[in-house]
Scaffold this active site. Structure first.
Site, PDB file in Angstrom:
ATOM      1  CE  LYS A  35      31.974   7.496  56.484  1.00 30.19           C
ATOM      2  NZ  LYS A  35      33.251   6.840  56.803  1.00 30.19           N
ATOM      3  CE1 TYR A 254       1.628  -8.605  65.306  1.00 32.58           C
ATOM      4  CE2 TYR A 254       3.060  -6.680  65.141  1.00 32.58           C
ATOM      5  CZ  TYR A 254       1.976  -7.426  64.679  1.00 32.58           C
ATOM      6  OH  TYR A 254       1.269  -7.003  63.601  1.00 32.58           O
TER       7      TYR A 254
HETATM    8  C1  LIG Z   1      33.813   7.782  57.745  1.00 29.05           C
HETATM    9  C2  LIG Z   1      35.218   8.177  57.762  1.00 29.05           C
HETATM   10  C3  LIG Z   1      35.654   9.205  58.599  1.00 29.05           C
HETATM   11  C4  LIG Z   1      34.744   9.876  59.598  1.00 29.05           C
HETATM   12  O1  LIG Z   1      34.606   9.059  60.725  1.00 29.05           O
HETATM   13  P1  LIG Z   1      33.769   9.539  61.997  1.00 29.05           P
HETATM   14  O2  LIG Z   1      33.970   8.496  63.008  1.00 29.05           O
HETATM   15  O3  LIG Z   1      32.340   9.637  61.549  1.00 29.05           O
HETATM   16  O4  LIG Z   1      34.303  10.870  62.374  1.00 29.05           O
HETATM   17  C5  LIG Z   1      36.980   9.586  58.530  1.00 29.05           C
HETATM   18  N1  LIG Z   1      37.833   8.983  57.670  1.00 29.05           N
HETATM   19  C6  LIG Z   1      37.457   7.978  56.862  1.00 29.05           C
HETATM   20  C7  LIG Z   1      38.450   7.340  55.959  1.00 29.05           C
HETATM   21  C8  LIG Z   1      36.145   7.536  56.874  1.00 29.05           C
HETATM   22  O5  LIG Z   1      35.767   6.544  56.066  1.00 29.05           O
END
Ligand SMILES: *Cc1c(COP(=O)(O)O)cnc(C)c1O
Length: 366
Positions: A35, A254
């Site tokens: 994702k 800055y």
């Molecule tokens: C993003 C996600 C994962 C992966 O999580 P990590 O902490 O990156 O391993 C697993 N299951 C769901 C439903 C997610 O949304």
């Protein structure tokens, strides 16, 4: 010449991390979670390294189309399911498996016209209170789904809120086990933290590692990437485009955010918050110059970061600066988790935030 900043993706490391996750979760099947454009790495850039996974899990339908366009014929799971009834047409066309976490999604399925019944993952809310059916409602949802001609197989899914911390997984696991005790179906459980820390207790048929695949420790600072035998999948590096010599009392950047206490040299690195480097990184945030660990001094600006050259007297104009990842010249590592920690965030956010203006290269030697 373009600015010297470069983001490098390391397919050898990604492959290694996937293998590490697979070993930790065996005999479960492994979703490579890609994702958010593969946590900022780019789906097309990680695809080859993750072909050895059993499937790709993501949220965005456009990202699912990209994985199919790369030639992937195996499973793809939509982690949040469909967002609209019309999305089911794309699921039918591309053979996407999808999460079902609410009644609306079941209503849409019941009204969907398809020749090919769908595989769905029925999600329970195990205490996180984001998505999913309450435990007491799981059976009714399962019964409704299995009765639909649009559905061919129902798997059972949950997501831990505390697999990385002291609360652990006991309460969530017990709630899931109880609610699904006599429901058939494969169990899809365990993000990275659960996989590394609690694999034996989850009895998963499918695991969903994300962050470990990219080489970040989900439970940093309790454990680091080296502890879990993970390798950085991404390096963000640049060069020094200037050097200044300071006298005691001289200030940097800055707001004069840093004041020299003794004579020192600082380097000006071509990277800033417009590249995705965290603006909140304070003085002291670790950075590598010529493979040597030193620190950020003064405020991060849009296009520049100033670094202390005291530990690297030979460094100068053109020297390599690694913001996180691996020094190309010296092999030294700077874990993204350390930079994230210093900046009050997590490795996930830094990876996902590398800006579009940063050129990205896949390390072809791996
Ligand atoms: C993003 C996600 C994962 C992966 O999580 P990590 O902490 O990156 O391993 C697993 N299951 C769901 C439903 C997610 O949304």
């Amino acid at each position: 010449m373009p600015r010297p900043i470069l983001c490098t993706i390391h397919p050898g490391a990604l492959r290694h991390n996937l293998e590490r996750a697979r070993r930790g979760a065996a005999p479960a099947s492994v979703w490579a979670v890609v994702k958010a454009n593969a946590y900022g790495h780019g789906i097309e850039r990680v695809f080859d390294a993750f072909r050895a996974a059993d499937g790709f899990a993501l949220l965005d339908l456009a990202e699912a189309e990209r994985v199919r366009a790369l030639g992937w014929r195996g499973p793809i799971l939509l982690l949040e399911g469909v967002f609209d009834a019309r999305d089911l047409e794309l699921c039918s066309r591309l053979g996407l498996w999808h999460t079902v976490h609410c009644d609306e999604q079941i209503d849409w399925l019941a009204a969907h016209k398809t020749q090919a019944p769908h595989r769905v993952f029925l999600k329970m809310n195990s205490g996180m209170n984001r998505l999913g059916f309450a435990p007491v409602r799981m059976r009714a949802a399962w019964t409704r789904l299995t009765a639909l001609p649009q559905v061919d197989e129902v798997s059972l899914m949950m997501h831990f809120s505390d697999a990385d911390g002291p609360r652990g997984i006991d309460a969530a696991m017990a709630a899931f086990d109880e609610a699904t005790a006599d429901l058939p179906g494969e169990r899809c459980i365990a993000n990275s933290a659960a996989l590394l820390r609690h694999a034996a207790r989850t009895r998963a048929d499918w695991v969903r590692p994300g962050i470990v695949l990219y080489g970040s420790a989900p439970d940093f600072p309790e454990n680091d990437a080296a502890h879990w035998q993970l390798q950085p999948g991404m390096t963000l590096a640049t060069r020094l485009i200037g050097v200044q010599s300071l006298q005691p009392g001289d200030t940097v950047g800055y707001g004069s955010g840093f004041v020299a206490e003794q004579p020192m040299r600082i380097g000006i690195a071509a990277v800033g918050y417009a590249d995705g480097y965290p603006r909140h990184a304070p003085t002291g945030t670790p950075v590598l110059v010529e493979g040597v660990r030193t620190r950020v001094v003064g405020r991060v600006s849009m296009d520049m970061v100033t670094v202390d050259l005291t530990p690297v007297p030979d460094a100068g104009f053109g020297s390599e600066v690694v913001l996180w990842g691996r020094s190309a010249l010296h092999g030294t590592l700077l874990p993204i988790d350390e930079v994230a920690r210093a900046s009050g965030t997590v490795g996930y956010e830094l990876m996902c935030a590398v800006a579009p203006r940063v050129p990205v290269m896949v390390d072809a030697l791996e």
